[in-house]
Design an enzyme around this catalytic site. Sequence first.
Site, PDB file in Angstrom:
ATOM      1  N   LYS A 113       4.407  10.041  -9.264  1.00 32.69           N
ATOM      2  CA  LYS A 113       3.125  10.069  -9.982  1.00 32.69           C
ATOM      3  C   LYS A 113       3.287   9.687 -11.458  1.00 32.69           C
ATOM      4  CE  LYS A 113       1.236  12.192  -6.366  1.00 32.69           C
ATOM      5  NZ  LYS A 113       2.001  12.366  -5.138  1.00 32.69           N
TER       6      LYS A 113
HETATM    7  C1  LIG Z   1       1.998  12.125  -3.907  1.00 31.12           C
HETATM    8  C2  LIG Z   1       3.237  12.052  -3.126  1.00 31.12           C
HETATM    9  C3  LIG Z   1       3.301  11.356  -1.912  1.00 31.12           C
HETATM   10  C4  LIG Z   1       2.080  10.717  -1.285  1.00 31.12           C
HETATM   11  O1  LIG Z   1       1.623   9.603  -1.995  1.00 31.12           O
HETATM   12  P1  LIG Z   1       0.135   9.064  -1.765  1.00 31.12           P
HETATM   13  O2  LIG Z   1      -0.020   7.982  -2.748  1.00 31.12           O
HETATM   14  O3  LIG Z   1      -0.760  10.232  -2.080  1.00 31.12           O
HETATM   15  O4  LIG Z   1       0.028   8.634  -0.368  1.00 31.12           O
HETATM   16  C5  LIG Z   1       4.514  11.258  -1.267  1.00 31.12           C
HETATM   17  N1  LIG Z   1       5.621  11.860  -1.754  1.00 31.12           N
HETATM   18  C6  LIG Z   1       5.592  12.560  -2.908  1.00 31.12           C
HETATM   19  C7  LIG Z   1       6.832  13.223  -3.365  1.00 31.12           C
HETATM   20  C8  LIG Z   1       4.415  12.676  -3.636  1.00 31.12           C
HETATM   21  O5  LIG Z   1       4.415  13.380  -4.767  1.00 31.12           O
END
Ligand SMILES: *Cc1c(COP(=O)(O)O)cnc(C)c1O
Length: 510
Positions: A113
Amino acid sequence: MISYHSTRGDKKIYTFSGAILKGIAGDGGLFVPERLPHFSLKQLKPLLDGSYQDTCLSVCDLFKTDFDHDLLKKLIYRAYSDNFDDRRITPLTKLRDNQYLLELWHGPTLAFKDIALQFTTHLFTEGQKKEKKHRLKKGLKQPKYLIVVATSGDTGKAALEGYVNKEGISIVVFYPYKGVSSLQELSMITQEGGNVAVYGIQGNFDDVQKSVKELFNNKELNQQLLLEKNVLLSSANSINWGRLFPQIVYHVKSYLDLVNAKAISFGEKIDIAVPTGNFGNILAAYYAKIMGLPIGRLICANNENNVYSEFLKTGVYDVRKRILVKTPSPAMSILVGSNLERLLYELTHDVEKVNFWMSQLKNKNFFKVDSETLRKLKEIFYADWVSNEDCLATIKKTYNETNYLLDPHTAVAQAVAERYQNKYGSDKPVVICSTAHWAKFAKDVYKALTGLESKEDEFKILKKITILVHGVTVPPNIANLRNKKIRFKRKYASGKESVKRAIMQSLKRW
Ligand SMILES: *Cc1c(COP(=O)(O)O)cnc(C)c1O
């Protein structure tokens, strides 16, 4: 300039910065660009010699935003600098022949993120400046923004880090109490800064996300906040276009890195495997594909909450009988992901259809796409899921065979990618998105390696792993959590009323 509109037919048009400030469209839909830019291989080629920042700038320029080139360049260099612990930002690591890990967790909160949010926050604050000028001209007061975040664990901390102490902004994070790893929780509830608040909500991520979305769509409340407090709500989740579009960049960069590593020749196709939750990451890969990046299949990997893989195979999205299952990969434990709506829009360009499907989902917990849309889905995606047991077994097997320690989310993607390669006898390189550092999920990683459930605290478990696994260390941002003071302890009941109450409470400080 490329403008933005809702996936559900609202006629109002927004600029790039307008869409980012607003977060979600007035009719509850998501913002999408009026058209997607295209890059030719010839345009891509000079980027082979460039940095992550160069690639990012090129992608931004293609989107013809209402920020000029020089400003974007400045923001990009501010977003991606020594706040990342690797100057390549998203390094690509070879796991095996034809399997590469795209490490997306080198940012300040060790979450993928960060890549979007470290940039989004700058876009947001620049957008505010633009808006201020505009409103001043009209003699209007500048509103303050309250960023409301629903998190399955990682977005919360990444958004807090991104927006902490930003002028004219406060941020409130809601997470499912007991639905995130204890280190994830600790990292959020110890967050410093005067403009932040964090609340645990009883329920799972779907409950939290639903309550937050209802908040955005509550016209009365939004009016009241604006009139009484001069506050507008906005989002830092991947429903916000500003969160989503920076994610296109690393997919492009991984392609360039594979060419540079001589794993493929320029123009040759690759496959991309994504551990999927809210469908943002894989949607960004899809955007990259339709923009012209040579991508073969998009491999959608789920944990036991496998509603997407069922949907991508059958065209039926059915959450009627499902309950959310606990898994070692909580960030993927979602039944109603937001960004599927953008995909359905891109596949059909039919707002009425999208509107119909989304209202069916809301009212009946079920929708079914037409056969033409299903045909497209099957052509673009390969989808499958991994049991909790297989996820942990994958961590152990991969470590034994390659000395690389996967986190549980990445392990799910690796297992599905390998299944895909075996099934089709594919020797095409697959890029596996590695979305988290293993240390945040110490308990399950320890269980995967030893077969033992440890009752000790996470810091002791981390220590044990570093003794067990040669050459790994605990990242300082995690080790330091131990000494931080807990600031937020309040737990709220589920539902929109309690979310609203928490919002009102956090506004008191303003
Ligand atoms: C947010 C997240 C995901 C999922 O990603 P999306 O874009 O919401 O599909 C997968 N793995 C981790 C560690 C995350 O933080």
